[in-house]
Scaffold this active site. Structure first.
Site, short mmCIF file in Angstrom:
data_model
loop_
_atom_site.label_atom_id
_atom_site.label_comp_id
_atom_site.label_asym_id
_atom_site.label_seq_id
_atom_site.Cartn_x
_atom_site.Cartn_y
_atom_site.Cartn_z
CE LYS A 151 53.76 13.16 8.86
NZ LYS A 151 54.71 12.62 8.01
CE LYS B 55 55.31 10.56 12.39
NZ LYS B 55 56.26 9.94 11.48
CD GLU C 182 60.77 5.35 13.55
OE1 GLU C 182 60.01 4.63 14.23
OE2 GLU C 182 60.44 5.83 12.45
S1 IVH Z 1 54.51 5.93 18.52
C1 IVH Z 1 50.74 3.37 17.95
N1 IVH Z 1 56.56 7.50 18.77
O1 IVH Z 1 56.10 7.37 13.11
C2 IVH Z 1 51.70 4.46 17.94
N2 IVH Z 1 56.06 6.60 16.64
O2 IVH Z 1 53.81 8.06 11.36
C3 IVH Z 1 53.04 4.00 17.65
N3 IVH Z 1 57.64 7.25 14.88
O3 IVH Z 1 55.01 4.14 12.43
C4 IVH Z 1 53.94 5.05 17.18
N4 IVH Z 1 58.92 8.46 16.17
O4 IVH Z 1 57.48 4.41 13.03
C5 IVH Z 1 55.81 6.76 17.94
N5 IVH Z 1 58.40 8.86 19.14
C6 IVH Z 1 57.65 8.11 18.31
C7 IVH Z 1 57.95 7.98 16.94
C8 IVH Z 1 57.12 7.21 16.13
C9 IVH Z 1 58.73 8.01 14.96
C10 IVH Z 1 57.15 6.63 13.63
C11 IVH Z 1 56.64 5.23 13.81
C12 IVH Z 1 55.26 5.25 13.22
C13 IVH Z 1 55.25 6.49 12.41
C14 IVH Z 1 53.85 7.05 12.31
#
Ligand code: IVH
Length: 763
Positions: free
Chosen positions: A328, A116, A178
């Site tokens: 997390k 993430k 991102e």
């Molecule tokens: S998928 C509907 N994959 O984390 C799902 N999100 O806390 C879409 N983020 O708003 C998100 N790395 O900006 C996804 N590998 C990843 C990610 C990621 C960072 C962010 C994203 C999202 C937030 C959620």
């Protein structure tokens, strides 16, 4: 009770609304994401338990917004969803159980696990392969159109597929990813700004706000009104999802990632395809352990149901899809109040400020003090007493203050400046030219002596058992020792008079001190705590220098040559003939010959010519250059034994010379030598000087007449004698050796072959 709950719900709501506004609109958050998450979750839990108290405008009911007013709005083709959070494995298990209940009975779930990324979400649209628009997430429905800025990011393709071998582009593709700074780029940017602020400060200008947090800086960079500003920052984009498309048929997340990669997007390479949740769980620890080694910041992992059909079936709850969840990691950062500063003085005299914090829980540990590195850093980051600060604790690193939360100031904060004098001995502090640290220059400063002695006796150094910090303090207090050498002059009587020193304890301590006298020379060198001389450098030194005396002699020679060189230079540069930046630099070099000149000319045969070229801007005459060359040569010769050691940089050479020419240090060494502390390298360690100091006895038939072997040994500094004694270093045995071998074995003298002797000679 019910009133309490209502009050807490209200409080949390208000607080969260304020943080959302600060974060998304003002771009000036005052708490970390993790702290936000914690508040959010508390509110969520309260609302779930007591739905009657939930407020209609609760932050849990709305999608956050980063709309700023500076950009045209762009409507997203589909809602830009968020993720719900899991904080431990139990949360993941619950999440899967809930999902399984919603799917048909025999459903099996496979997953894609990926990092993430701790950046900001971006939504990029392509029409027939051409980038047409890029927008921030905004409120999930509309975002800021930051197309011009995003187009400056090199990892974002302007046309897809990047490699035209991959066929025709889809008629429409909207992807999500991102934007972030790689750690390295952020550090470089930070340093650049710090340097710029030093310049501004020198010119009396107000400093620009220091960069503290990579994510906020990335966000600020993306929201520049002038895209040339964005272009100057090294942002990176990773793409991980498809929001909408025409003409793309994919069945799973795993295929999606491959498709995105094929199109030429920057896709995280180490996503994992997992067969089941156990498979996922087995990988969690390894991911967390890798966290600090990744080139970018991550704040957890994202776990997605692999099958797109299943994910669709699971649907969305609020703003979160059920088919994906964020796992997390424990937060590494937290904010807290900086309540005070304590000052430490190390054995080199280096002064280090430590932040005293209102206790804060970070990653499972309560932190109440943290490193501030040095005063230069404190001023570069504009950290003030009373500030709310961001503290980081990651891995095994000592917690440190990242920077202030400038937005949380109320005006009562005060500047932090280095003290004028040492808080322990009151000597005026000094900051060497070009250094960021301040130093207590007094070698007798009690605090410094304490640290020096603690290090000297520690394990890996002289390893004197029974001499902990308390004992050292007691010995200093009672004036039994003043420096390292005094340890070796301790006797039983005054020790026994100390409180808590029974006979046995004293006996053990003295035995341990006696044992320490025989430590290998390189270990003894390490114990001295010379700046930069750890066990590796000490070993390099003892390879070349057989004894402390050799080092003292070399350092003395270097010092004398340095002084002579300085005199020459001073006479020549008395009247300034030219000016300008390159002249300044040359003058600096001439004033620091040991680090700035000698290393470049170590093996120069044409020293005068090369110096003439280097010094051209100074407009010196040929004779003057020759004079400089003539006085640089002896310095090169004198310092070559040090400079030519591979792995010893010029600054280290300078430190070593300084240490071994310091009067106090010289006295300490002398006293130790007199006390019988070993200051000679073991002979086999002495490379280059061959067989110096070694005595051989030859016996038996050799490949050549024995006289020739004798000459060979002597040519390499060794001695050959006729009979074996305890002083014999080696007996060299040829064919059919005589009784000398027996005698050698009896005297524990090593017996070697002719071949081993030759190996010894060639080192
Ligand atoms: S998928 C509907 N994959 O984390 C799902 N999100 O806390 C879409 N983020 O708003 C998100 N790395 O900006 C996804 N590998 C990843 C990610 C990621 C960072 C962010 C994203 C999202 C937030 C959620």
């Amino acid at each position: 009770m019910s009133g309490d709950i209502h009050k807490r719900v209200r409080e949390l709501s208000d607080e969260l609304h304020n943080h959302i506004y600060r974060y998304h609109v003002l771009n000036n958050p005052i708490i970390t994401d993790a702290e936000y998450d914690r508040l959010f979750r508390e509110l969520q839990d309260l609302e779930a338990e007591h739905p009657q108290h939930a407020l209609p405008d609760s932050p849990t009911q709305r999608v956050g917004s980063d709309l700023s007013g500076d950009f045209p709005k762009a409507r997203h083709p589909a809602p830009i969803l968020s993720l719900s959070n899991a904080f431990d494995e139990a949360d993941l298990v619950n999440w899967e159980e809930r999902n399984l209940r919603l799917l048909s009975e025999d459903a099996k779930l496979q997953y894609v696990l990926q990092p993430k990324l701790d950046g900001l979400a971006i939504v990029i649209s392509y029409e027939n392969g051409v980038l047409t628009r890029a927008a921030t997430r905004g409120n999930g429905e509309f975002g800021d159109d930051v197309s011009a800025n995003v187009k400056t990011i090199r990892s974002v393709p302007l046309r897809i597929p990047v490699n035209s071998d991959r066929g025709a582009p889809p008629s429409r593709l909207v992807v999500r990813g991102e934007i972030l700074f790689h750690k390295e780029s952020f550090q470089a940017l930070k340093r650049e700004r710090e340097a710029r602020n030093r310049e501004r400060e020198a010119r009396g200008m107000k400093p620009l706000q220091a960069y503290v947090n990579a994510r906020n800086t990335a966000s600020g960079s993306l929201k520049q009104k002038d895209s040339r500003e964005t272009a100057k920052r090294k942002l990176t984009a990773y793409i991980y999802a498809i929001v909408d498309s025409d003409g793309v048929e994919l069945g799973s997340e795993w295929e999606t990632l491959r498709y995105l990669r094929d199109m030429g997007f920057n896709v995280i390479t180490d996503a994992a395809h997992c067969q089941d949740l156990d498979d996922v769980r087995r990988r969690l620890d390894a991911w967390e352990a890798r966290r600090d080694d990744l080139p970018f910041e991550i704040d957890g992992l994202v776990l997605k149901v692999d099958s797109l059909a299943q994910a669709r079936e699971l649907g969305v709850v609020g703003k979160d899809p059920r088919g994906a969840i964020a796992y997390k990691f424990p937060a590494e950062e937290a904010t807290t109040k900086l309540v005070g500063i304590t000052i430490g003085v190390g054995r080199t005299g280096k002064v280090t400020p430590t932040a005293q914090l209102a206790p804060v829980f970070i990653g499972g540990v309560t932190v109440s003090n943290a490193s501030l590195h040095n005063y230069e850093q404190v001023s570069a980051l504009d950290i003030r007493q009373g500030d709310r600060v961001i503290v980081k604790r990651s891995g095994d690193v000592i917690p440190y203050v990242i920077g202030p939360v400038a937005g949380a100031r109320d005006g009562s904060e005060t500047q932090i400046t280095p003290p004028e004098s040492c808080p322990f001995c009151e000597t005026k502090l000094r900051q060497p030219a070009g250094a960021v640290d301040w130093f207590c220059p007094n070698p007798k400063c009690r605090e410094r002596v304490m640290r020096t002695l603690e290090f000297f006796v520690s394990r890996g150094a002289m390893d004197i058992e029974g001499m902990g910090p308390q004992t050292i303090a007691a010995l200093i207090e009672n004036e039994l020792i003043e420096d390292e050498a005094d340890i070796f002059y301790l006797t039983a009587e005054p020790l026994l008079a100390l409180e808590g020193f029974a006979e046995k304890k004293v006996e053990n301590l003295l035995a341990s001190i006696e044992g320490a006298k025989a430590r290998p020379f390189e270990q003894m060198l390490t114990s001295l705590g010379i700046d930069g001389v750890g066990s590796t450098v000490a070993a390099l030194l003892t390879d070349k220098f057989a004894s402390a005396q050799d080092l003292l002699d070399t350092a003395k020679g270097v010092e004398a040559a340095e002084e002579a060189f300085a005199a020459t230079v001073e006479a020549l540069l008395e009247d300034e003939r030219a000016s300008g930046a390159d002249v300044e630099k040359l003058v600096y070099r001439l004033n620091h010959p040991l680090t700035e000149l000698v290393p470049r000319y170590l093996d120069a045969s044409d020293l005068s010519e090369r110096l003439a070229r280097l010094l051209k801007p100074l407009a010196l005459s040929e004779a003057e250059v020759a004079a400089i060359a003539a006085s640089l040569s002896p310095l090169i010769a004198a310092s070559k034994p040090l400079h030519s050691i591979e792995g010893l940089g010029p600054v280290l050479v300078e430190n070593i010379v300084e240490w071994f020419t310091d009067e106090h240090n010289k006295r300490v060494l002398e006293k130790m030598l007199e006390a019988g502390v070993n200051m000679r390298a073991e002979e086999k360690d002495v490379a280059g000087s061959g067989l110096e100091g070694k005595t051989f006895v030859l016996t038996g038939a050799m490949s050549v007449p024995r006289g020739e072997i004798k000459a060979l040994v002597e040519a390499h500094g060794g001695k050959v004698t006729g009979s074996v004694s305890k002083k014999t270093s080696y007996v060299v045995a040829g064919d059919a050796p005589g009784s000398k071998v027996d005698k050698a074995l009896k005297n524990k003298v090593p017996v070697i072959s002719e071949a081993e002797l030759r190996a010894l000679i060639s080192g």
